[in-house]
Design a protein around this motif. Structure first.
Motif, mmCIF file in Angstrom:
data_model
loop_
_atom_site.group_PDB
_atom_site.id
_atom_site.type_symbol
_atom_site.label_atom_id
_atom_site.label_comp_id
_atom_site.label_asym_id
_atom_site.label_seq_id
_atom_site.Cartn_x
_atom_site.Cartn_y
_atom_site.Cartn_z
ATOM 1 N N PRO A 128 5.306 -2.630 7.327
ATOM 2 C CA PRO A 128 4.289 -2.228 7.669
ATOM 3 C C PRO A 128 3.927 -1.597 9.224
ATOM 4 C CG PRO A 128 4.181 -4.787 7.054
ATOM 5 C CD PRO A 128 6.109 -4.201 6.519
ATOM 6 N N LEU A 129 4.793 -2.121 9.586
ATOM 7 C CA LEU A 129 4.810 -1.336 11.641
ATOM 8 C C LEU A 129 4.705 0.064 11.181
ATOM 9 C CD1 LEU A 129 6.393 -4.417 13.649
ATOM 10 C CD2 LEU A 129 3.713 -4.059 13.316
ATOM 11 N N LEU A 164 4.847 1.836 8.604
ATOM 12 C CA LEU A 164 3.979 2.839 8.245
ATOM 13 C C LEU A 164 2.528 3.236 8.768
ATOM 14 C CD1 LEU A 164 3.435 1.218 4.455
ATOM 15 C CD2 LEU A 164 4.452 3.117 5.578
ATOM 16 N N LYS A 165 2.178 2.313 10.373
ATOM 17 C CA LYS A 165 1.421 2.398 10.682
ATOM 18 C C LYS A 165 1.637 3.238 11.945
ATOM 19 C CE LYS A 165 -1.224 -1.686 10.599
ATOM 20 N NZ LYS A 165 -0.615 -3.022 11.257
ATOM 21 N N LYS A 166 2.968 3.916 12.247
ATOM 22 C CA LYS A 166 4.074 5.181 12.779
ATOM 23 C C LYS A 166 3.807 4.333 14.095
ATOM 24 C CE LYS A 166 1.893 8.701 10.459
ATOM 25 N NZ LYS A 166 0.712 9.910 9.971
ATOM 26 N N ILE A 167 4.416 3.392 14.169
ATOM 27 C CA ILE A 167 4.858 2.734 15.908
ATOM 28 C C ILE A 167 6.290 2.604 15.848
ATOM 29 C CG2 ILE A 167 4.907 -0.240 16.357
ATOM 30 C CD1 ILE A 167 2.133 -0.328 15.271
ATOM 31 N N ASN A 219 0.980 -1.630 -0.371
ATOM 32 C CA ASN A 219 -0.158 0.187 -0.052
ATOM 33 C C ASN A 219 0.677 1.890 -0.104
ATOM 34 O OD1 ASN A 219 -2.178 1.400 0.224
ATOM 35 N ND2 ASN A 219 -2.890 1.093 2.381
#
Ligand code: AMP
Length: 479
Positions: free
Chosen positions: A34-35, A37-40, A8
């Motif tokens: 992926p993490l 991009l989730k701002k973790i 994505n």
């Protein structure tokens, strides 16, 4: 496993990845992107060569808001060479999104950096000392920083930079995402992460068996006096296309380099005593394959990514186990085989076993090459010495090939702004905003990147046009 084109990510980032030939994400990228991009917040234990730069570079480039003029991401690295390399990779990834990425580190004009920090700059990659200097002098706008990466955190500790790193973090906005990358995970790193990260997730990438097995490790006994001759014999027998000879001190690098030069080796040297401009151009030349042998201190051991190095020689055995890992990790990259040979004096012999335990492999004993073997190998060695080395294509060349930087002899003093350039250039038939890259406006000059192979056309047209009613001189910018 998903390929990058199934991620994505926006089209302009995917386009860069395609041009760079990044099709399949590496393991660290699969886990981190992926993490991120989730701002973790993340703590990533991963070795260099695993694709870790792109693992933070891709999400940062994706998440940056192009419209925002102030710096949004700060990446800290322990060395200037690494800062430069990370900057290049981010420029490549962000090329089609037209992201402006700059590097700031010591021994470069402060004023020039200050100006660059005032321009539209999306990402800054820097070493702690100079970054802190800008922060303390108020020349680094921090209020829009949303993403921070501490790269090679263990090396920051080794070099005594960690206090500066902490001082920098304390000045950053609280509402930000932070990731810490480290090859080793010590209590001090744990403390740092505990203090400054919010519920961080840990990602651990162990070096795979087959990655370790790509490098054969051996050592040869010798006395200090015999080293130069032995080094030459080894290089004649191994006859590498590309080799780094590591020494423990700058003086030793100078001496070994002199010896190799005397024997007409295609070589150069790098250490912290050289001026920064030379350090950068020597690294660039080595990456491009302009010479075969690089004599270096540990400065060239960390993170530095050069394609196809097939031989690492520890002229001096490193003092620390992790330096051994970093030095030898310059070879055996990207699925290719490599060889690491260490010259061991009687004093150093006892440290071998602790190094073996640390890496988890055997460093095998080898005899020095016999006179006959050396004599037999000599003809091929001489032939390769005469060969003109092939110029390697660098990744940045792939994304840069359709870009031309134009120089204009007017800038802020003439009250010119980016919109003035965009307005005029897009009024040319067949040229749109998509064809304009980064615009850098200085006091009396402006540089504009023209994309998609339209540079020559725009240049020709602009010679007869005015910008905000002003006739400016325009030509292709010198590098
Ligand atoms: P690093 O660990 O960041 O030093 O990266 C090691 C090398 O792998 C660099 O030359 C990168 O350009 C390259 N690289 C990173 N990600 C990928 C990928 N997904 N596919 C191919 N090469 C990659």
């Amino acid at each position: 496993m998903k390929k990058f084109n199934e991620y994505n990510l926006s089209e302009d980032i995917k386009q860069s990845l395609e041009v760079l030939h990044y099709t399949d994400p590496t393991e660290v990228q699969q886990k981190v992107i992926p993490l991120a991009l989730k701002k973790i917040d993340l703590i990533v234990k991963s070795r260099t060569g695993s694709g870790k730069t792109a693992s933070f570079g891709i999400p940062i480039c994706e998440l940056i808001d192009w419209e925002e003029n102030k710096v949004q991401a700060l990446i800290l690295t322990p060395t200037r060479e690494l800062a430069e390399q990370v900057k290049e990779e981010l420029i490549s990834i962000g090329r089609f999104k037209r992201l402006n990425v700059i590097s700031i580190y010591g021994k470069q004009p402060f004023e020039k950096q200050k100006l660059a920090l005032k321009q539209k700059t999306h990402v800054v990659v820097g070493t702690p000392g100079r970054v802190l200097d800008h922060i303390e002098k108020g020349t680094f706008p921090l209020d829009k920083i949303k993403y921070t990466v501490i790269d090679e955190a263990d090396e920051m500790l080794n070099r005594g930079f960690i206090d500066q790193v902490e001082s920098i973090i304390q000045t950053l906005p609280k509402d930000r995402v932070t990731s810490v990358y480290s090859a080793t995970y010590t209590d001090e790193i744990e403390n740092l992460c505990h203090t400054y990260l919010k519920n961080p997730k840990k990602v651990v990438i162990e070096a795979k068996e087959h990655q370790i097995n790509l490098i054969s490790h051996s050592f040869i006994h010798c006395n200090e006096k015999e080293k130069v001759l032995l080094l030459k014999d080894i290089t004649i027998v191994e006859n590498p296309d590309s080799c780094i000879v590591f020494c423990n001190t700058q003086d030793k690098v100078d001496d070994v380099y002199k010896e190799l030069r005397k024997s007409n080796y295609s070589c150069n040297k790098i250490h912290g005593g050289l001026i920064q401009k030379d350090r950068l151009s020597i690294m660039e030349d080595y990456k491009r394959g302009s010479f075969r042998y690089l004599v270096a201190t540990d400065l060239a051991a960390r993170g530095i990514d050069v394609e196809n190095i097939n031989l690492i020689i520890n002229y001096d055995f490193p003092f620390k186990e992790e330096n051994y890992v970093h030095r030898t990790g310059r070879t055996g990259r990207a699925g290719k085989y490599g060889k690491a040979i260490s010259l061991i004096t009687p004093k150093e012999k006892q440290s071998i076993s602790s190094f073996e335990n640390y890496i988890g492999i055997n460093i095998t004993f080898e005899d020095p090459p016999s006179k006959e073997t050396v004599a037999k190998a000599h003809t091929l060695f001489k032939e390769k010495m005469k060969e003109v080395s092939k110029r390697k294509v660098m990744k940045a060349d792939l994304v840069n090939k359709d870009i031309m930087k134009l120089y204009f002899n007017g800038g802020k003093k003439k009250k010119l702004r980016a919109v003035d350039f965009v307005g005029t250039i897009t009024s040319i038939d067949g040229v749109t905003g998509e064809d304009i890259g980064i615009i850098s406006i200085q006091e009396t000059t402006t540089y504009v990147d023209i994309l998609n192979g339209k540079g020559n056309y725009v240049l020709k047209e602009m010679r007869n046009m005015t910008i905000k009613g002003k006739q400016l001189k325009v030509h292709k910018a010198k590098e």
